[in-house]
Design a protein around this motif. Structure first.
Motif, PDB file in Angstrom:
ATOM      1  N   SER A 130      19.099  58.831  99.668  1.00  0.00           N
ATOM      2  CA  SER A 130      18.553  57.515  99.310  1.00  0.00           C
ATOM      3  C   SER A 130      19.210  56.363 100.066  1.00  0.00           C
ATOM      4  CB  SER A 130      18.767  57.272  97.817  1.00  0.00           C
ATOM      5  OG  SER A 130      20.116  56.891  97.587  1.00  0.00           O
ATOM      6  N   VAL A 131      18.479  55.255 100.148  1.00  0.00           N
ATOM      7  CA  VAL A 131      18.996  54.019 100.736  1.00  0.00           C
ATOM      8  C   VAL A 131      20.225  53.525  99.955  1.00  0.00           C
ATOM      9  CG1 VAL A 131      18.451  51.573 101.189  1.00  0.00           C
ATOM     10  CG2 VAL A 131      16.767  53.343 101.696  1.00  0.00           C
ATOM     11  N   CYS A 132      20.264  53.827  98.647  1.00  0.00           N
ATOM     12  CA  CYS A 132      21.405  53.378  97.830  1.00  0.00           C
ATOM     13  C   CYS A 132      22.740  53.832  98.429  1.00  0.00           C
ATOM     14  CB  CYS A 132      21.310  53.919  96.404  1.00  0.00           C
ATOM     15  SG  CYS A 132      19.963  53.236  95.449  1.00  0.00           S
ATOM     16  N   VAL A 133      22.765  55.031  99.016  1.00  0.00           N
ATOM     17  CA  VAL A 133      24.026  55.531  99.574  1.00  0.00           C
ATOM     18  C   VAL A 133      24.539  54.564 100.636  1.00  0.00           C
ATOM     19  CG1 VAL A 133      25.083  57.383 100.935  1.00  0.00           C
ATOM     20  CG2 VAL A 133      23.529  57.948  99.061  1.00  0.00           C
ATOM     21  N   GLU A 134      23.653  54.194 101.557  1.00  0.00           N
ATOM     22  CA  GLU A 134      24.088  53.268 102.618  1.00  0.00           C
ATOM     23  C   GLU A 134      24.370  51.885 102.059  1.00  0.00           C
ATOM     24  OE1 GLU A 134      22.579  54.272 106.870  1.00  0.00           O
ATOM     25  OE2 GLU A 134      20.832  54.116 105.575  1.00  0.00           O
ATOM     26  N   CYS A 135      23.632  51.526 101.020  1.00  0.00           N
ATOM     27  CA  CYS A 135      23.822  50.219 100.380  1.00  0.00           C
ATOM     28  C   CYS A 135      25.213  50.165  99.746  1.00  0.00           C
ATOM     29  CB  CYS A 135      22.737  50.044  99.332  1.00  0.00           C
ATOM     30  SG  CYS A 135      22.399  48.349  98.879  1.00  0.00           S
ATOM     31  N   LYS A 136      25.604  51.262  99.111  1.00  0.00           N
ATOM     32  CA  LYS A 136      26.918  51.336  98.483  1.00  0.00           C
ATOM     33  C   LYS A 136      28.018  51.397  99.539  1.00  0.00           C
ATOM     34  CE  LYS A 136      26.155  51.333  94.045  1.00  0.00           C
ATOM     35  NZ  LYS A 136      24.955  50.507  94.100  1.00  0.00           N
ATOM     36  N   LEU A 137      27.795  52.175 100.605  1.00  0.00           N
ATOM     37  CA  LEU A 137      28.813  52.272 101.657  1.00  0.00           C
ATOM     38  C   LEU A 137      29.087  50.892 102.263  1.00  0.00           C
ATOM     39  CD1 LEU A 137      27.733  55.575 103.489  1.00  0.00           C
ATOM     40  CD2 LEU A 137      29.746  55.256 102.054  1.00  0.00           C
ATOM     41  N   VAL A 162      25.991  43.930  96.772  1.00  0.00           N
ATOM     42  CA  VAL A 162      25.709  43.725  95.350  1.00  0.00           C
ATOM     43  C   VAL A 162      24.325  44.324  95.106  1.00  0.00           C
ATOM     44  CG1 VAL A 162      25.262  41.980  93.588  1.00  0.00           C
ATOM     45  CG2 VAL A 162      27.094  41.629  95.263  1.00  0.00           C
ATOM     46  N   CYS A 163      24.206  45.190  94.104  1.00  0.00           N
ATOM     47  CA  CYS A 163      22.911  45.844  93.869  1.00  0.00           C
ATOM     48  C   CYS A 163      21.911  44.846  93.302  1.00  0.00           C
ATOM     49  CB  CYS A 163      23.061  47.032  92.921  1.00  0.00           C
ATOM     50  SG  CYS A 163      21.477  47.786  92.495  1.00  0.00           S
ATOM     51  N   LEU A 164      20.807  44.687  94.030  1.00  0.00           N
ATOM     52  CA  LEU A 164      19.795  43.709  93.606  1.00  0.00           C
ATOM     53  C   LEU A 164      19.126  44.153  92.324  1.00  0.00           C
ATOM     54  CD1 LEU A 164      18.292  43.305  97.159  1.00  0.00           C
ATOM     55  CD2 LEU A 164      19.659  41.595  95.947  1.00  0.00           C
ATOM     56  N   PHE A 165      19.060  45.450  92.123  1.00  0.00           N
ATOM     57  CA  PHE A 165      18.391  45.970  90.931  1.00  0.00           C
ATOM     58  C   PHE A 165      19.251  45.745  89.692  1.00  0.00           C
ATOM     59  CE2 PHE A 165      14.936  49.264  90.034  1.00  0.00           C
ATOM     60  CZ  PHE A 165      14.859  48.916  88.692  1.00  0.00           C
ATOM     61  N   VAL A 166      20.454  46.295  89.676  1.00  0.00           N
ATOM     62  CA  VAL A 166      21.225  46.194  88.439  1.00  0.00           C
ATOM     63  C   VAL A 166      21.826  44.802  88.242  1.00  0.00           C
ATOM     64  CG1 VAL A 166      21.715  48.674  88.347  1.00  0.00           C
ATOM     65  CG2 VAL A 166      23.393  47.143  89.353  1.00  0.00           C
ATOM     66  N   PRO A 198      13.129  44.624  91.517  1.00  0.00           N
ATOM     67  CA  PRO A 198      12.616  45.998  91.637  1.00  0.00           C
ATOM     68  C   PRO A 198      12.776  46.567  93.040  1.00  0.00           C
ATOM     69  CG  PRO A 198      10.803  44.435  91.607  1.00  0.00           C
ATOM     70  CD  PRO A 198      12.047  43.633  91.417  1.00  0.00           C
ATOM     71  N   CYS A 199      13.856  47.286  93.236  1.00  0.00           N
ATOM     72  CA  CYS A 199      14.186  47.829  94.553  1.00  0.00           C
ATOM     73  C   CYS A 199      13.790  49.300  94.614  1.00  0.00           C
ATOM     74  CB  CYS A 199      15.691  47.687  94.770  1.00  0.00           C
ATOM     75  SG  CYS A 199      16.244  48.243  96.381  1.00  0.00           S
ATOM     76  N   LEU A 200      13.206  49.702  95.748  1.00  0.00           N
ATOM     77  CA  LEU A 200      12.793  51.098  95.914  1.00  0.00           C
ATOM     78  C   LEU A 200      13.875  51.958  96.569  1.00  0.00           C
ATOM     79  CD1 LEU A 200       9.059  50.856  97.076  1.00  0.00           C
ATOM     80  CD2 LEU A 200       9.886  52.201  95.158  1.00  0.00           C
ATOM     81  N   GLY A 201      15.029  51.352  96.811  1.00  0.00           N
ATOM     82  CA  GLY A 201      16.077  52.051  97.556  1.00  0.00           C
ATOM     83  C   GLY A 201      16.486  53.397  96.975  1.00  0.00           C
ATOM     84  N   ALA A 202      16.458  53.516  95.676  1.00  0.00           N
ATOM     85  CA  ALA A 202      16.956  54.742  95.049  1.00  0.00           C
ATOM     86  C   ALA A 202      16.101  55.962  95.376  1.00  0.00           C
ATOM     87  CB  ALA A 202      17.044  54.554  93.536  1.00  0.00           C
ATOM     88  N   VAL A 203      14.853  55.752  95.774  1.00  0.00           N
ATOM     89  CA  VAL A 203      13.989  56.908  96.060  1.00  0.00           C
ATOM     90  C   VAL A 203      13.533  56.938  97.518  1.00  0.00           C
ATOM     91  CG1 VAL A 203      13.184  57.102  93.673  1.00  0.00           C
ATOM     92  CG2 VAL A 203      11.908  55.670  95.275  1.00  0.00           C
ATOM     93  N   CYS A 256      17.349  46.031 104.349  1.00  0.00           N
ATOM     94  CA  CYS A 256      16.822  44.928 103.523  1.00  0.00           C
ATOM     95  C   CYS A 256      17.801  44.490 102.436  1.00  0.00           C
ATOM     96  CB  CYS A 256      15.451  45.309 102.978  1.00  0.00           C
ATOM     97  SG  CYS A 256      14.288  45.663 104.308  1.00  0.00           S
ATOM     98  N   PRO A 257      18.326  45.409 101.609  1.00  0.00           N
ATOM     99  CA  PRO A 257      19.278  44.949 100.590  1.00  0.00           C
ATOM    100  C   PRO A 257      20.508  44.270 101.203  1.00  0.00           C
ATOM    101  CG  PRO A 257      18.608  47.210 100.144  1.00  0.00           C
ATOM    102  CD  PRO A 257      18.043  46.851 101.469  1.00  0.00           C
ATOM    103  N   SER A 258      20.889  44.673 102.395  1.00  0.00           N
ATOM    104  CA  SER A 258      22.044  44.034 103.031  1.00  0.00           C
ATOM    105  C   SER A 258      21.743  42.581 103.391  1.00  0.00           C
ATOM    106  CB  SER A 258      22.465  44.788 104.297  1.00  0.00           C
ATOM    107  OG  SER A 258      22.761  46.125 103.988  1.00  0.00           O
ATOM    108  N   CYS A 301      24.279  52.310  87.619  1.00  0.00           N
ATOM    109  CA  CYS A 301      23.130  53.221  87.520  1.00  0.00           C
ATOM    110  C   CYS A 301      21.880  52.467  87.082  1.00  0.00           C
ATOM    111  CB  CYS A 301      23.431  54.343  86.527  1.00  0.00           C
ATOM    112  SG  CYS A 301      22.048  55.491  86.353  1.00  0.00           S
ATOM    113  N   VAL A 302      20.882  52.515  87.938  1.00  0.00           N
ATOM    114  CA  VAL A 302      19.601  51.873  87.643  1.00  0.00           C
ATOM    115  C   VAL A 302      19.019  52.427  86.339  1.00  0.00           C
ATOM    116  CG1 VAL A 302      17.208  51.811  88.470  1.00  0.00           C
ATOM    117  CG2 VAL A 302      19.076  51.312  90.050  1.00  0.00           C
ATOM    118  N   LYS A 303      19.306  53.688  86.049  1.00  0.00           N
ATOM    119  CA  LYS A 303      18.759  54.348  84.855  1.00  0.00           C
ATOM    120  C   LYS A 303      19.704  54.252  83.649  1.00  0.00           C
ATOM    121  CE  LYS A 303      15.386  56.049  84.780  1.00  0.00           C
ATOM    122  NZ  LYS A 303      14.009  55.516  84.611  1.00  0.00           N
TER     123      LYS A 303
HETATM  124  S1  SF4 Z   1      20.007  47.109  96.036  1.00  0.00           S
HETATM  125 FE1  SF4 Z   1      18.469  48.756  96.061  1.00  0.00          FE
HETATM  126  S2  SF4 Z   1      19.186  50.137  97.662  1.00  0.00           S
HETATM  127 FE2  SF4 Z   1      20.922  48.839  97.101  1.00  0.00          FE
HETATM  128  S3  SF4 Z   1      22.023  50.022  95.527  1.00  0.00           S
HETATM  129 FE3  SF4 Z   1      20.601  48.632  94.476  1.00  0.00          FE
HETATM  130  S4  SF4 Z   1      18.769  49.889  94.132  1.00  0.00           S
HETATM  131 FE4  SF4 Z   1      19.971  50.923  95.706  1.00  0.00          FE
END
Ligand code: SF4
Ligand code: SF4
Ligand code: SF4
Ligand code: SF4
Ligand code: SF4
Lengths: 254, 347
Positions: free
Chosen positions: A163-170, A174-178, A183-188, A197-199, B331-333
């Motif tokens: 997932s994009v989340c891995v690179e986003c975390k590396l 800051v996670c736009l979703f949490v 509504p970010c599609l990065g996780a899938v 994009c999240p960067s 965690c999003v979930k």
């Molecule tokens: S911003 Fe999107 S891609 Fe980045 S960690 Fe959050 S859900 Fe994943």
């Protein structure tokens, strides 16, 4: 004739943004040209040499009979055939039209419908065998180079399947979703773009299609919990990769 | 290793007026790279500072744990060349001070010391660790996802630090944990703290202890997990989890990594790199010929939870979770290790 691998780049229904990435490789382009022979590249060459080719990159979705024929010829003249970019991989942006009747879509764009014979927009593997997929809208230059190196050495390139989340975390974004409920599609979505994009403060739109274990249904449920309307959830999953089994489940989950 | 020793009690105590904190940091910056919590988009990230004012010591948690400066997210291990062979490029050894590290994260570093420093020492980790001093900070603020209290890793710290700070309002109580820590204080005028300050410290920590919202019952964890390998919760989690890997990316005790060779275009030279990997990702357990021994998400979630709460202990003599709560917050979930254990425990 040289003994360098001969490369062809074909264009189908697309914006040409992926082939442009070949030109954007500028700093390494000379090396690329040194390592391979860009024999057929209409965007960049005045004179193009005929096939057969060692590697063919096909850009764009297939949206009419003419393209189906062109694609089949490309398959015949290339030893290795690569889907270049999300359109060629799974339909990409052109595939947003697939859920609207063909005649309706055509009439939105063209005046004289008599000469138009469009088909639904598909990725190239709907019609021919594909040896490799380079996802992205547009493809990532780093992955492109990685692929070429792999092809030269005859080894599989290291392309991120997760997932994009891995690179986003590396990158410690800051996670736009949490954090912001966006509504970010990065996780899938398949990584490889460096969480581009999240960067830059924008949610991932899923342009690289489903990651290797995408659970789009579960993410779709979260989108609705975060207040997204059903039609928006559908639009999100169908923007680039609605034809893939994973994202179509996401679109149908709510 | 300059791993801080726990001195025999009582630890030497000093008081630092808060207004002098930046002077201390200023002095540290002359000799060391100082890495501490810096605000980032409403959250905090451990970063090398250029000005003491950048430090936000009242932070609750950081996006990535301070582990990242010892075991880096991406790192080049060495370069190689067809003719010249392996070319090692060790970083110049400027010492670094990790400043304001919370007790959970110090405990996590101690776990990493065991994983990377003992049986099969990892030269890259050990090298950085030897050049790193830890100025820890007890927690007087508690985050919504924190449960270090349950894990015995916070909100206060007993050992593993060179200096330990406790915020007492206008003053900071400084406890010295090692000779190297004492040395850090050389340039700053300090007064010995009266013993009564320990009472004040306890008062602040007790206030913090009452604020925990999350807990995890650690008694009989291993048996509980062994008995519940087929509990229905795992299938629920399989349906929920996105397999995104975020929970492990942010975990201060996760130590898994992947190694990749990046070739230059000449195909003759290149670099060997490593980056964090995660058991939550599908490809993690894929082996030759494509077989994958954890292809289902429930198997991977179980691996994560069992690794933290059952498998670490026999190997490292401690649980693998320090209760930092990052995996919950990211965690999003909203998948929550404390909820999972409460469900299994029949709570
Ligand atoms: S911003 Fe999107 S891609 Fe980045 S960690 Fe959050 S859900 Fe994943
Ligand atoms: S973050 Fe998402 S939308 Fe943006 S480039 Fe990457 S895959 Fe595409
Ligand atoms: S962060 Fe949550 S959704 Fe993502 S892999 Fe971990 S448990 Fe699953
Ligand atoms: S498992 Fe979660 S709470 Fe425990 S140490 Fe890792 S990130 Fe923190
Ligand atoms: S196996 Fe999973 S939970 Fe354990 S350290 Fe590795 S990534 Fe973390």
């Amino acid at each position: 004739m040289t003994d360098k691998p001969r490369v062809a780049i074909y264009k189908m229904s697309s914006c040409a943004g992926c082939q442009l990435e070949f030109l954007n490789l500028e700093p390494v382009l000379l090396d690329v040209v040194g390592a391979v022979e860009l024999s057929y590249f209409v965007m960049a060459r005045r004179q193009n040499a005929p096939g057969p080719y060692d590697i063919g990159f096909v850009e764009g979705a297939i949206t009419c009979g003419e393209e189906i024929e062109k694609l089949k010829r490309a398959r015949q003249e290339c030893r290795v055939l690569v889907a270049l970019g999300s359109c060629a991989c799974f339909g990409g942006l052109p595939s947003i039209k697939n859920w609207i009747p063909e005649r309706v879509v055509e009439s939105r764009v063209y005046q004289n419908l008599e000469v138009i014979e469009s088909t639904k927009a598909y990725g190239i593997d709907e019609y021919v065998k594909v040896d490799a997929y380079l996802k992205g809208c547009p493809v990532d230059k780093g992955e492109l180079v990685e692929f070429i190196k792999g092809a030269l050495l005859g080894i599989s390139p290291h392309l991120r399947p997760h997932s994009v989340c891995v690179e986003c975390k590396l990158r410690e974004n800051v996670c736009l979703f949490v954090s912001q409920g966006e509504p970010c599609l990065g996780a899938v979505t398949t990584a490889g773009c460096g969480a581009l994009c999240p960067s830059r403060g924008k949610v991932c739109d899923g342009c690289r299609g489903p990651a290797n274990d995408a659970n789009a249904e579960s993410l779709a449920r979260s989108f609705t919990e975060y207040g997204l309307h059903k039609s928006d959830v559908i639009r999100k999953f169908r923007k680039f990769a609605g034809l893939t089994p994973e994202f179509s489940k996401g679109a149908e989950a709510v | 290793m300059v791993v801080a020793r726990s001195l025999t009690i009582p630890n030497p105590l000093v008081l630092l007026p808060k207004k002098d904190l930046s002077r201390l940091v200023q002095h540290l910056m002359q000799r060391y790279t100082v890495v501490g919590p810096v605000a980032k988009g409403g959250e905090h990230a451990f970063s090398a500072i250029t000005d003491p004012a950048q430090l936000t010591l009242d932070y609750v948690s950081s996006l990535l744990p301070p582990k990242k400066v010892l075991h880096q997210p991406f790192e080049v291990l060495f370069s190689f060349h067809q003719e010249q062979g392996v070319l090692e490029e060790r970083e110049p050894a400027r010492g670094q001070v990790l400043f304001g590290v919370h007790p959970c994260d110090v405990h996590a570093i101690e776990i990493l010391d065991k994983a990377y420093g003992h049986e099969y020492p990892d030269p890259y980790y050990v090298n950085r660790r030897q050049n790193t001093l830890i100025v820890a900070a007890n927690c007087t603020k508690v985050g919504d996802n924190c449960f270090c209290q349950s894990m015995g890793t916070g909100p206060d710290l007993q050992k593993g630090y060179d200096l330990l700070l406790t915020d007492l309002g206008s003053q900071i109580l400084v406890e010295i944990g090692s000779p190297a820590g004492e040395d850090l204080l050389q340039q700053v005028p300090l007064q010995p703290a009266p013993r009564v300050m320990l009472v004040e410290k306890e008062k602040r920590l007790d206030e913090a202890r009452r604020k925990f919202k999350k807990r995890l019952n650690t008694s009989g964890l291993k048996e509980l997990l062994e008995d519940n390998f087929r509990h229905p919760i795992w299938d629920e989690l399989r349906q929920d989890c996105l397999a995104c890997g975020s929970c492990t990316m942010v975990c201060p005790t996760c130590f898994c990594y992947n190694v990749v060779d990046k070739l230059d275009l000449n195909l003759k030279s290149g670099q060997r790199q490593r980056e964090w990997d995660s058991c939550m990702l599908l490809e993690y357990a894929q082996v030759a010929m494509g077989h994958n021994f954890r292809k289902d998400r429930d198997a991977r979630i179980k691996q994560r939870i069992y690794h933290k709460l059952a498998y670490y202990e026999p190997q490292f003599g401690t649980l693998g979770c320090v209760g930092c709560g990052r995996c919950i917050g990211t965690c999003v979930k909203h998948i929550d290790i404390t909820d999972i254990m409460a469900r299994l425990g029949g709570e």
